[in-house]
Structures are given as structure tokens and as C-alpha cells.
Motif scaffolding. Structure first.
Motif, PDB file in Angstrom:
ATOM      1  N   SER A 188     -10.814 -53.888  16.052  1.00  0.00           N
ATOM      2  CA  SER A 188      -9.847 -53.735  14.970  1.00  0.00           C
ATOM      3  C   SER A 188      -8.740 -52.773  15.401  1.00  0.00           C
ATOM      4  O   SER A 188      -8.975 -51.842  16.179  1.00  0.00           O
ATOM      5  CB  SER A 188     -10.531 -53.206  13.706  1.00  0.00           C
ATOM      6  OG  SER A 188     -11.459 -54.140  13.214  1.00  0.00           O
ATOM      7  N   ALA A 189      -7.551 -52.989  14.871  1.00  0.00           N
ATOM      8  CA  ALA A 189      -6.417 -52.129  15.217  1.00  0.00           C
ATOM      9  C   ALA A 189      -5.638 -51.793  13.953  1.00  0.00           C
ATOM     10  O   ALA A 189      -5.423 -52.655  13.101  1.00  0.00           O
ATOM     11  CB  ALA A 189      -5.509 -52.819  16.225  1.00  0.00           C
ATOM     12  N   VAL A 190      -5.248 -50.527  13.849  1.00  0.00           N
ATOM     13  CA  VAL A 190      -4.398 -50.092  12.743  1.00  0.00           C
ATOM     14  C   VAL A 190      -3.208 -49.338  13.323  1.00  0.00           C
ATOM     15  O   VAL A 190      -3.345 -48.591  14.293  1.00  0.00           O
ATOM     16  CB  VAL A 190      -5.157 -49.203  11.739  1.00  0.00           C
ATOM     17  CG1 VAL A 190      -6.221 -49.995  11.020  1.00  0.00           C
ATOM     18  CG2 VAL A 190      -5.744 -47.984  12.419  1.00  0.00           C
TER      19      VAL A 190
ATOM     20  N   ARG B  75     -13.074 -48.635   9.414  1.00  0.00           N
ATOM     21  CA  ARG B  75     -14.407 -48.844   9.966  1.00  0.00           C
ATOM     22  C   ARG B  75     -14.319 -49.003  11.479  1.00  0.00           C
ATOM     23  O   ARG B  75     -13.427 -49.668  11.987  1.00  0.00           O
ATOM     24  CB  ARG B  75     -15.059 -50.084   9.350  1.00  0.00           C
ATOM     25  CG  ARG B  75     -15.411 -49.914   7.859  1.00  0.00           C
ATOM     26  CD  ARG B  75     -16.165 -51.137   7.342  1.00  0.00           C
ATOM     27  NE  ARG B  75     -17.417 -51.314   8.070  1.00  0.00           N
ATOM     28  CZ  ARG B  75     -18.554 -50.677   7.776  1.00  0.00           C
ATOM     29  NH1 ARG B  75     -18.576 -49.790   6.784  1.00  0.00           N
ATOM     30  NH2 ARG B  75     -19.648 -50.902   8.468  1.00  0.00           N
ATOM     31  N   LYS B  76     -15.231 -48.366  12.179  1.00  0.00           N
ATOM     32  CA  LYS B  76     -15.273 -48.495  13.629  1.00  0.00           C
ATOM     33  C   LYS B  76     -16.100 -49.718  14.017  1.00  0.00           C
ATOM     34  O   LYS B  76     -16.951 -50.155  13.235  1.00  0.00           O
ATOM     35  CB  LYS B  76     -15.836 -47.209  14.255  1.00  0.00           C
ATOM     36  CG  LYS B  76     -17.238 -46.826  13.813  1.00  0.00           C
ATOM     37  CD  LYS B  76     -17.658 -45.525  14.492  1.00  0.00           C
ATOM     38  CE  LYS B  76     -19.078 -45.153  14.084  1.00  0.00           C
ATOM     39  NZ  LYS B  76     -19.141 -44.696  12.684  1.00  0.00           N
ATOM     40  N   PRO B  77     -15.848 -50.314  15.188  1.00  0.00           N
ATOM     41  CA  PRO B  77     -14.893 -49.855  16.194  1.00  0.00           C
ATOM     42  C   PRO B  77     -13.443 -50.175  15.788  1.00  0.00           C
ATOM     43  O   PRO B  77     -13.161 -51.226  15.216  1.00  0.00           O
ATOM     44  CB  PRO B  77     -15.285 -50.635  17.448  1.00  0.00           C
ATOM     45  CG  PRO B  77     -15.872 -51.905  16.903  1.00  0.00           C
ATOM     46  CD  PRO B  77     -16.587 -51.497  15.643  1.00  0.00           C
ATOM     47  N   VAL B  78     -12.553 -49.270  16.106  1.00  0.00           N
ATOM     48  CA  VAL B  78     -11.149 -49.429  15.756  1.00  0.00           C
ATOM     49  C   VAL B  78     -10.296 -48.638  16.736  1.00  0.00           C
ATOM     50  O   VAL B  78     -10.728 -47.611  17.265  1.00  0.00           O
ATOM     51  CB  VAL B  78     -10.885 -48.954  14.307  1.00  0.00           C
ATOM     52  CG1 VAL B  78     -11.163 -47.465  14.164  1.00  0.00           C
ATOM     53  CG2 VAL B  78      -9.473 -49.289  13.851  1.00  0.00           C
ATOM     54  N   VAL B  79      -9.107 -49.135  16.990  1.00  0.00           N
ATOM     55  CA  VAL B  79      -8.142 -48.384  17.768  1.00  0.00           C
ATOM     56  C   VAL B  79      -6.971 -48.041  16.847  1.00  0.00           C
ATOM     57  O   VAL B  79      -6.427 -48.914  16.168  1.00  0.00           O
ATOM     58  CB  VAL B  79      -7.665 -49.148  19.025  1.00  0.00           C
ATOM     59  CG1 VAL B  79      -6.987 -50.460  18.687  1.00  0.00           C
ATOM     60  CG2 VAL B  79      -6.743 -48.266  19.869  1.00  0.00           C
ATOM     61  N   MET B  80      -6.647 -46.762  16.771  1.00  0.00           N
ATOM     62  CA  MET B  80      -5.520 -46.294  15.974  1.00  0.00           C
ATOM     63  C   MET B  80      -4.303 -46.181  16.882  1.00  0.00           C
ATOM     64  O   MET B  80      -4.353 -45.511  17.916  1.00  0.00           O
ATOM     65  CB  MET B  80      -5.830 -44.938  15.341  1.00  0.00           C
ATOM     66  CG  MET B  80      -7.040 -44.930  14.428  1.00  0.00           C
ATOM     67  SD  MET B  80      -7.210 -43.413  13.437  1.00  0.00           S
ATOM     68  CE  MET B  80      -6.951 -42.128  14.662  1.00  0.00           C
TER      69      MET B  80
END
Length: 428
Positions: free
Chosen positions: A271-273, A305-310
Motif C-alpha cells: 500500500s502507498a499513501v 495499515r501496514k505494510p505501507v510506504v509513506m
């Protein structure tokens, strides 16, 4: 973190996707102006000027001529367009000559002619032509004061505009009555075209009073005659009819680059934000906010929520307190590393999209929860390095620097913070 090289490869791929989205060739290909009845003259300045000039020369089928300026050591053949070099981030004699060459190139044109202006970040120092009554030494003094002030790039370029005979639209005035089309690779948070390279072909909406307000706000100690110059300036020449017919286009920006990086992360099932593409402020303080969010995600799965890259972009600043080596991205990372120490599920890359962060040849660096431990094992104090603005020395000692070489574009800071389980890092 058991598989740091794989994590670094993932973060590096995101950076490369961001840079590719700002590729000057594709951006110019999509924004070619109509061919004029008369001459086509190309002028430009900035860290992406060579790549932009090369692209336009390859794409333009009619005769053309022109000159662009880039920083020392980055010139390359651009076909029919001459490339000259000058100093960045502090101007030099070559910057003065570059300004004169660009003004000469657009002189004595007619309304049938086209001036294609290629502008990118870094152009403010590459084009140095002080106002009447000021000298190159004055511009150098101003540049050094601005760079150590902690002021954002928008504020710095407001000051530069009102001390120059080429910035703030004055190059466009010199080109009149020819039509001027300006293509911009933006390194400015918010993408205000008048602030990119101090807008040599864009009508300035600021005033000398605005410049004085910036100087006061950031406590800049400038010589009295420079302050007097601003107090007496009028800038009435900027109310010029040429700006009504000229065109200005942002053809590459941090926003598009952030979206490209996010898309690649999602393709990799992460996921990416995008927190923002226009973050400004002190690098070490921005890092504390990013770290707080990352730790909240790691511990409680909120606000993401992880996994995520900010992801985030913009341009941070550094107020100099010491005489160390580094740039705003490595300063950000050193502060971040201190905040995330012992958090094995957080890793980050921050880098300048032009490939050079600050005073050395690295684009940025990598950090993770073990960075502070590695620095101490190398006999270095992370807090002491931060106080002395010496992040480069620390990351060089731990082999954490990220080196890409000049990328040929510049849409400012790129930050990617990856949060997830150790197993996720193992499998990237």
C-alpha cells in the motif's frame, strides 16, 4: 532488519519511478509549441536544462538556435543548442556571463519569432545579473545568506527576484515582441511558476516590500546598501504588455512523480499513501513528524495499515549551525534515524530528484531502525552529527549513502518510508 539490501532495492525502484515520471523528453514531447513564421530561439537555465534542450533539439524539425546554462560539470552535447556552465548553489563570474548570453540570444527579435524557454530548479544561481548599483559580489553574499537562513525556496527566490536584471520576468521583457513559451520542470512546492529559478520569463507578483519582509522574518544580515536598494526599488518595468500573449506551462512536477512511485508500490503489493508533495520547513523537524506517524503505524496500524510506504515531497530547509557536510535530505534522514532507533520494521530513503543532495555527490541516503547502532559502532555520535549539520559524514561511514549521479531532472525532495513486519522486508 534481516534483508536490508532487498528493502533498499524496493525504495530505490520507487525513487527511479519518480524520476522517470519527470523525464524531460516525454514532458517536452507532449508540450511542443506551434511552429512560428520566423526564428525559433531556445534559452534556458537549471539542473534539467541539458536534458530539456537535448529533447527539444531532437523533437523540433524546423531550424533553431539557442543557449542554455547548467551547473559546472554537467554539460553535454545538445545538437543545435549551445550549453554553457555556471556555478550552483552560489553564483560565479560564469553565472554573470550566462545571463548576458541569454539576453543577447533574445535581443532584436520580431513578433514572428518564438522564444522557447526551458526552466528548472537551480536557475536562480546559474543566472546572476545584479540590478543597477549592485555587483556580483553582492549576489554572492545574498546567496550565501539565503542558503544558511533556513528560509524556504519560495522566500529565497522572492528576495533574488528584486535584486536582479534577468529574474522575475525580465528575460521575457528583453525578448519582446517575440512570443515567449516557457516550459518548466518545477522544484517548487505548489508549482508556482514565478518561483522556479526566480521566474526569468514569468510576471512577478511580489514587490520589493515582500523581499524586505522575508529578510526581516528570517533575520538575514545583509549589507546596508542591499537593504537600501530594496527600499528604493519600484519595479515599474514589470507592468509590460508582453506577458499577455506569452505562455507558461508546468510540464513536470513533484505531484506526478509521487503518483508514479505510489503506483509502482501498489504493483508490488505494498500500500502507498502520499502525505503531501509540497512539504516545507526545517528538515530535522519534518523528520520528527514523519517518524511519529511511522511509529504509530508500526505499533497500532493507524492512521494507515501496514505494510505501507509513506511518500512525501516538497523542499525542506536546513538552518546551518555547524560546518559539516550534507544536504537537506541527509539531515532529514539523520533526524529520522534518531527517532526510529530500534524500530526494526521501519526503513526509509530520502533523496533529491536531481541526484545531488547538498555539498557532496550523493542523492540522499537510507536509514532504518539499526542506523543509530551502526553510527555508534563507527565511533560517531548521531546527535552530535545532527548539531553540526554533518549527516554526510555519518552515512558515508556506515555505507548508507544513495548515489545516482545527476538525473537530468529536478522535482525536489523524494521521501519514502516503508513500514511493515520484518518478514515483509525479507520478501520485497
Amino acid at each position: 532488519m534481516a534483508a536490508l539490501p532487498d528493502t533498499r532495492a524496493f525504495l530505490s525502484d520507487l525513487f527511479r519511478a519518480a524520476v522517470a515520471a519527470a523525464d524531460p523528453y516525454e514532458a517536452i514531447k507532449s508540450n511542443l509549441p506551434p511552429q512560428p513564421k520566423g526564428r525559433t530561439v531556445v534559452v534556458g537555465a537549471g539542473k534539467a536544462s541539458v536534458a530539456m534542450a537535448r529533447a527539444f533539439d531532437a523533437l523540433w524539425e524546423r531550424p533553431l538556435e539557442g543557449v542554455v546554462v547548467t551547473k559546472h560539470g554537467t554539460a553535454a552535447p545538445c545538437g543545435r543548442i549551445e550549453v554553457i556552465e555556471a556555478s550552483h548553489p552560489v553564483p560565479d563570474e560564469a553565472s554573470l556571463e550566462a545571463s548576458r548570453r541569454l539576453l543577447d540570444a533574445v535581443s532584436n527579435l520580431s513578433e514572428d519569432d518564438l522564444v522557447l524557454t526551458l526552466i528548472s530548479g537551480g536557475g536562480s544561481s546559474l543566472l546572476a545579473l545584479p540590478s543597477d548599483g549592485l555587483t556580483l559580489d553582492d549576489e554572492i553574499a545574498v546567496a550565501r545568506t539565503l542558503l544558511s537562513s533556513g528560509a524556504p525556496i519560495s522566500a529565497m527566490n522572492t528576495v533574488r527576484t528584486h535584486l536582479s536584471k534577468i529574474k522575475g520576468g525580465r528575460l521575457a521583457i528583453a525578448a519582446s515582441p517575440a512570443k515567449v513559451v516557457t516550459l518548466i520542470v518545477s522544484d517548487i512546492p505548489g508549482d508556482d511558476p514565478v518561483l522556479v529559478a526566480s521566474g526569468p520569463t514569468v510576471l512577478s507578483r511580489s514587490t520589493p516590500e515582500d523581499a524586505l519582509a522575508v529578510i526581516e522574518r528570517y533575520g538575514m544580515a545583509l549589507p546596508g546598501h542591499i537593504i537600501q536598494h530594496l527600499q528604493e526599488a519600484t519595479d515599474t518595468d514589470l507592468d509590460h504588455p508582453c506577458f499577455r500573449n506569452n505562455e507558461v506551462k508546468i510540464i513536470a512536477s513533484a505531484r506526478a512523480s509521487m503518483e508514479a512511485a505510489a503506483a509502482l508500490a501498489r504493483q508490488r503489493d505494498v500500500s502507498a499513501v502520499i502525505l503531501s508533495d509540497a512539504i516545507e520547513g526545517e528538515a530535522r523537524e519534518i523528520a520528527k513528524v514523519h517518524a511519529a506517524i511511522a511509529k504509530e503505524v508500526a505499533s497500532n496500524d493507524r492512521p494507515f495499515r501496514k505494510p505501507v510506504v509513506m511518500l512525501s515531497g516538497g523542499e525542506s530547509t536546513v538552518t546551518l549551525h555547524g560546518k559539516g557536510k550534507g544536504g537537506r535530505n541527509t539531515e532529514f534522514l539523520l533526524s529520522l534515524a534518531i527517532e526510529i532507533a530500534e524500530h526494526g520494521d521501519i526503513a526509509a530513503l530520502a533523496a533529491d530528484t536531481d541526484g545531488i543532495d547538498g555539498s557532496e555527490d550523493n542523492a540522499g541516503a537510507f536509514v532504518d531502525g539499526g542506523t543509530v547502532t551502526r553510527l555508534r559502532a563507527a565511533g560517531l555520535d548521531p546527535h552530535g552529527l545532527l548539531v553540526s549539520n554533518d549527516a554526510w559524514t555519518g552515512f558515508n561511514s556506515t555505507s548508507d549513502l544513495f548515489v545516482t549521479g545527476p538525473t537530468g531532472t529536478n522535482v525536489n525532495d523524494f521521501r519514502a518510508i516503508l513500514i511493515g513486519s520484518s518478514d515483509m522486508h525479507d520478501n520485497l
